[in-house]
Motif scaffolding. Structure first.
Motif, PDB file in Angstrom:
ATOM      1  N   GLU A   1       0.822  -1.206   0.000  1.00 12.05           N
ATOM      2  CA  GLU A   1       0.000   0.000   0.000  1.00 12.05           C
ATOM      3  C   GLU A   1       0.863   1.266   0.000  1.00 12.05           C
ATOM      4  N   ILE A   2       1.983   1.226   0.687  1.00 14.79           N
ATOM      5  CA  ILE A   2       2.902   2.373   0.683  1.00 14.79           C
ATOM      6  C   ILE A   2       3.490   2.550  -0.710  1.00 14.79           C
ATOM      7  N   LEU A   3       3.922   1.449  -1.337  1.00 17.38           N
ATOM      8  CA  LEU A   3       4.485   1.533  -2.685  1.00 17.38           C
ATOM      9  C   LEU A   3       3.461   2.032  -3.703  1.00 17.38           C
ATOM     10  N   GLN A   4       2.197   1.698  -3.489  1.00 18.34           N
ATOM     11  CA  GLN A   4       1.127   2.139  -4.395  1.00 18.34           C
ATOM     12  C   GLN A   4       0.729   3.590  -4.168  1.00 18.34           C
ATOM     13  N   GLY A   5       1.286   4.216  -3.126  1.00 22.84           N
ATOM     14  CA  GLY A   5       0.985   5.614  -2.851  1.00 22.84           C
ATOM     15  C   GLY A   5      -0.239   5.830  -1.992  1.00 22.84           C
ATOM     16  N   LEU A   6      -0.823   4.750  -1.464  1.00 27.96           N
ATOM     17  CA  LEU A   6      -1.986   4.895  -0.598  1.00 27.96           C
ATOM     18  C   LEU A   6      -1.621   5.649   0.679  1.00 27.96           C
ATOM     19  N   TYR A   7      -0.403   5.419   1.164  1.00 34.23           N
ATOM     20  CA  TYR A   7       0.114   6.112   2.338  1.00 34.23           C
ATOM     21  C   TYR A   7       1.439   6.774   1.961  1.00 34.23           C
ATOM     22  N   PRO A   8       1.415   8.036   1.571  1.00 35.05           N
ATOM     23  CA  PRO A   8       2.643   8.739   1.172  1.00 35.05           C
ATOM     24  C   PRO A   8       3.598   8.962   2.354  1.00 35.05           C
ATOM     25  N   GLU A   9       4.852   9.228   2.039  1.00 33.03           N
ATOM     26  CA  GLU A   9       5.864   9.500   3.058  1.00 33.03           C
ATOM     27  C   GLU A   9       5.418  10.645   3.955  1.00 33.03           C
ATOM     28  N   ASN A  10       5.692  10.500   5.236  1.00 28.12           N
ATOM     29  CA  ASN A  10       5.369  11.477   6.282  1.00 28.12           C
ATOM     30  C   ASN A  10       3.875  11.619   6.562  1.00 28.12           C
ATOM     31  N   ASP A  11       3.043  10.817   5.903  1.00 23.78           N
ATOM     32  CA  ASP A  11       1.604  10.842   6.175  1.00 23.78           C
ATOM     33  C   ASP A  11       1.249   9.800   7.228  1.00 23.78           C
ATOM     34  N   ARG A  12       0.175  10.068   7.927  1.00 22.14           N
ATOM     35  CA  ARG A  12      -0.310   9.158   8.963  1.00 22.14           C
ATOM     36  C   ARG A  12      -0.938   7.929   8.320  1.00 22.14           C
ATOM     37  N   ILE A  13      -0.726   6.786   8.947  1.00 17.85           N
ATOM     38  CA  ILE A  13      -1.374   5.555   8.515  1.00 17.85           C
ATOM     39  C   ILE A  13      -2.459   5.213   9.537  1.00 17.85           C
ATOM     40  N   PRO A  14      -3.350   4.283   9.222  1.00 18.66           N
ATOM     41  CA  PRO A  14      -4.390   3.924  10.193  1.00 18.66           C
ATOM     42  C   PRO A  14      -3.772   3.432  11.509  1.00 18.66           C
TER      43      PRO A  14
END
Length: 114
Positions: free
Chosen positions: A20-33
């Motif tokens: 999901e990170i590689l797909q851009g769902l969670y960009p760098e420095n962004d909060r994840i669930p």
């Protein structure tokens, strides 16, 4: 989420998060669930999900901000690629080499097939 029997569930969750990170769902420095949110999303025990988050933290893919939650590390995509390359060379290549020898497949045959 469907789990395979040959790998620990927490590692499969970590791999899913890395995808999901590689797909851009969670960009760098962004909060994840949160751990609880993600455990509900993938339908696993919170402790199992916590183990996945701990593993991702140990690999410098995510980090925690006290009181705010978990975030994607800067450079996480590169770290994920590095981990996946390492896994490829340590696990996939030896298995492939073994199968090639058993089936008498030459390196030239493999290159042609690729």
């Amino acid at each position: 989420m469907d789990f395979k029997e040959n790998k620990a569930i927490y590692l499969q969750i970590a791999e899913h998060m890395m995808d999901e990170i590689l797909q851009g769902l969670y960009p760098e420095n962004d909060r994840i669930p949160s751990v609880r949110e993600y455990a509900a999303m993938v339908e696993v025990n919170v402790n199992t999900c916590m183990r996945a988050y701990d593993w991702l933290c140990s690999q410098d893919i995510i980090f925690t901000k006290r009181g705010l939650g978990y975030f994607v590390c800067e450079g996480a995509g590169g770290m994920i690629s590095q981990l996946r390359k390492q896994e490829f060379f340590e696990q996939v290549i030896p298995e492939l080499r073994q199968k090639m020898q058993a089936l008498n497949i030459s390196t030239d045959d493999l290159i042609k097939a690729l």
